[in-house]
Design a protein around this motif. Structure first.
Motif, PDB file in Angstrom:
ATOM      1  N   GLY A 159     166.178  55.464  82.123  1.00 54.26           N
ATOM      2  CA  GLY A 159     165.593  56.735  82.534  1.00 54.26           C
ATOM      3  C   GLY A 159     164.590  56.606  83.656  1.00 54.26           C
ATOM      4  N   VAL A 160     164.849  55.678  84.605  1.00 60.91           N
ATOM      5  CA  VAL A 160     163.938  55.464  85.726  1.00 60.91           C
ATOM      6  C   VAL A 160     164.716  55.537  87.029  1.00 60.91           C
ATOM      7  CG1 VAL A 160     162.328  54.051  84.380  1.00 60.91           C
ATOM      8  CG2 VAL A 160     164.230  52.948  85.580  1.00 60.91           C
ATOM      9  N   THR A 161     163.996  55.610  88.140  1.00 58.12           N
ATOM     10  CA  THR A 161     164.615  55.606  89.457  1.00 58.12           C
ATOM     11  C   THR A 161     163.886  54.614  90.352  1.00 58.12           C
ATOM     12  OG1 THR A 161     163.188  57.416  90.237  1.00 58.12           O
ATOM     13  CG2 THR A 161     165.324  58.020  89.279  1.00 58.12           C
ATOM     14  N   ASN A 162     164.513  54.256  91.441  1.00 60.89           N
ATOM     15  CA  ASN A 162     163.929  53.317  92.388  1.00 60.89           C
ATOM     16  C   ASN A 162     162.571  53.828  92.884  1.00 60.89           C
ATOM     17  OD1 ASN A 162     164.251  50.892  94.128  1.00 60.89           O
ATOM     18  ND2 ASN A 162     164.170  52.404  95.772  1.00 60.89           N
ATOM     19  N   GLY A 163     161.553  52.981  92.823  1.00 61.35           N
ATOM     20  CA  GLY A 163     160.220  53.370  93.276  1.00 61.35           C
ATOM     21  C   GLY A 163     159.294  53.829  92.173  1.00 61.35           C
ATOM     22  N   ASP A 164     159.822  54.019  90.966  1.00 61.28           N
ATOM     23  CA  ASP A 164     158.955  54.370  89.832  1.00 61.28           C
ATOM     24  C   ASP A 164     158.035  53.203  89.492  1.00 61.28           C
ATOM     25  OD1 ASP A 164     160.090  56.846  89.556  1.00 61.28           O
ATOM     26  OD2 ASP A 164     161.310  56.339  87.822  1.00 61.28           O
ATOM     27  N   PHE A 165     156.909  53.532  88.872  1.00 58.91           N
ATOM     28  CA  PHE A 165     156.010  52.516  88.311  1.00 58.91           C
ATOM     29  C   PHE A 165     155.945  52.716  86.807  1.00 58.91           C
ATOM     30  CE2 PHE A 165     154.617  52.547  92.702  1.00 58.91           C
ATOM     31  CZ  PHE A 165     154.384  51.212  92.962  1.00 58.91           C
ATOM     32  N   VAL A 166     156.053  51.626  86.062  1.00 63.11           N
ATOM     33  CA  VAL A 166     156.044  51.695  84.605  1.00 63.11           C
ATOM     34  C   VAL A 166     155.058  50.672  84.052  1.00 63.11           C
ATOM     35  CG1 VAL A 166     158.450  52.444  84.512  1.00 63.11           C
ATOM     36  CG2 VAL A 166     157.913  50.000  84.368  1.00 63.11           C
ATOM     37  N   SER A 167     154.768  50.793  82.770  1.00 63.85           N
ATOM     38  CA  SER A 167     153.997  49.783  82.045  1.00 63.85           C
ATOM     39  C   SER A 167     154.965  49.022  81.162  1.00 63.85           C
ATOM     40  CB  SER A 167     152.903  50.446  81.196  1.00 63.85           C
ATOM     41  OG  SER A 167     151.966  51.113  82.018  1.00 63.85           O
ATOM     42  N   VAL A 168     154.769  47.711  81.072  1.00 63.39           N
ATOM     43  CA  VAL A 168     155.681  46.865  80.308  1.00 63.39           C
ATOM     44  C   VAL A 168     154.906  46.005  79.321  1.00 63.39           C
ATOM     45  CG1 VAL A 168     157.408  45.023  80.424  1.00 63.39           C
ATOM     46  CG2 VAL A 168     157.353  46.789  82.199  1.00 63.39           C
ATOM     47  N   GLU A 169     155.328  46.059  78.057  1.00 64.07           N
ATOM     48  CA  GLU A 169     154.771  45.188  77.026  1.00 64.07           C
ATOM     49  C   GLU A 169     155.604  43.910  76.982  1.00 64.07           C
ATOM     50  OE1 GLU A 169     155.198  47.518  73.529  1.00 64.07           O
ATOM     51  OE2 GLU A 169     153.318  48.607  73.819  1.00 64.07           O
ATOM     52  N   ILE A 170     154.919  42.761  76.970  1.00 64.68           N
ATOM     53  CA  ILE A 170     155.613  41.482  76.896  1.00 64.68           C
ATOM     54  C   ILE A 170     155.166  40.773  75.630  1.00 64.68           C
ATOM     55  CG2 ILE A 170     156.093  39.291  78.032  1.00 64.68           C
ATOM     56  CD1 ILE A 170     155.406  40.621  80.677  1.00 64.68           C
ATOM     57  N   ARG A 171     156.123  40.422  74.799  1.00 63.98           N
ATOM     58  CA  ARG A 171     155.816  39.777  73.538  1.00 63.98           C
ATOM     59  C   ARG A 171     155.721  38.267  73.718  1.00 63.98           C
ATOM     60  NH1 ARG A 171     160.164  42.952  69.648  1.00 63.98           N
ATOM     61  NH2 ARG A 171     159.445  45.079  70.096  1.00 63.98           N
ATOM     62  N   GLY A 172     154.880  37.651  72.920  1.00 58.22           N
ATOM     63  CA  GLY A 172     154.726  36.208  72.986  1.00 58.22           C
ATOM     64  C   GLY A 172     153.523  35.766  72.191  1.00 58.22           C
ATOM     65  N   GLU A 173     153.056  34.560  72.492  1.00 59.62           N
ATOM     66  CA  GLU A 173     151.908  34.020  71.773  1.00 59.62           C
ATOM     67  C   GLU A 173     150.663  34.876  71.971  1.00 59.62           C
ATOM     68  OE1 GLU A 173     149.524  29.729  71.430  1.00 59.62           O
ATOM     69  OE2 GLU A 173     151.302  29.941  72.703  1.00 59.62           O
ATOM     70  N   ARG A 174     150.520  35.421  73.172  1.00 60.79           N
ATOM     71  CA  ARG A 174     149.426  36.355  73.460  1.00 60.79           C
ATOM     72  C   ARG A 174     150.036  37.611  74.076  1.00 60.79           C
ATOM     73  NH1 ARG A 174     144.646  34.312  77.229  1.00 60.79           N
ATOM     74  NH2 ARG A 174     143.912  33.332  75.303  1.00 60.79           N
TER      75      ARG A 174
END
Length: 224
Positions: A159-174
């Motif tokens: 549900g995004v288009t070129n040039g959008d800005f998003v927030s991303v959660e990255i899972r891991g040790e921290r």
């Protein structure tokens, strides 16, 4: 057919669908790749740094189709120091640019802007040193904007288009959430998020870690 029988059939069908449908969370996972410092060179600057009619030699293919890490390395120099053994990525590009981390920039005494790859106008000056010569450039040094490569079909799914800005959660040790992640869409791209070594070190992130676009943040086109 009695109402009770109908309700049982409906319940059985819904249960079957639930068991055979892949969870939505699995569809939304984006593989994260940690991108170390590197340089893209124009044909002119390949010759200036490595010699007349020199051609880059492939060390390994990169995740994005047609891109590769070459065997060649160069030095990036600034007013306070230098970065040794910086990998050259191929193939050649129309304009030369280097992508480094903020930590790298502090070491060599330069303050490059955060930019999308290819957007070099007004970026920081720097010097490249190769085995056959050196090149001093007035622009082209930058810190890469965290971004996600995706195909048009991926963009539609997310549900995004070129040039959008998003927030991303990255899972891991921290676990870490990275904001202002740029969406880049092309039929030449393979789904993958790119972050630099500073971002990776902050979250103890290794290449291959799963990322997830934060719901409700997929159409933010405004920079903070």
């Amino acid at each position: 057919m009695e109402r009770q029988q109908i309700e049982q059939i409906v319940a059985d069908v819904l249960m079957e669908l639930k068991e055979t449908t892949v969870p939505a969370s699995q569809h939304s996972m984006i593989p994260v790749s940690v991108s170390a410092r590197h340089v893209h060179l124009s044909p002119q600057h390949i010759e200036a740094l490595f010699g007349k009619e020199y051609e880059l030699t492939k060390q390994m293919d990169l995740s994005q189709p047609g891109q590769f890490a070459s065997n060649e390395t160069i030095i990036i120099a600034g007013p306070k120091g230098s970065l040794q053994h910086v990998r050259v990525y191929g193939p050649s590009r129309r304009s030369t640019q280097a992508e480094i981390s903020r930590t790298d920039a502090i070491k060599i005494g330069i303050r490059p802007p955060i930019r999308q790859s290819g957007d070099i106008a007004g970026s920081a000056p720097f010097t490249l040193i190769g085995p056959a010569g050196s090149v001093s450039l007035t622009e082209g040094l930058q810190i890469a904007q965290a971004h996600i490569h995706m195909s048009p079909r991926d963009a539609q799914n997310f549900g995004v288009t070129n040039g959008d800005f998003v927030s991303v959660e990255i899972r891991g040790e921290r676990p870490l959430t990275i904001h202002q992640v740029l969406i880049r869409v092309s039929d030449r791209f393979r789904l993958e998020m790119h972050i630099d070594t500073d971002e990776a070190n902050a979250g103890f992130i290794r290449s291959g870690a799963p990322g997830r676009i934060v719901p409700g943040q997929a159409v933010d086109r405004l920079r903070w």
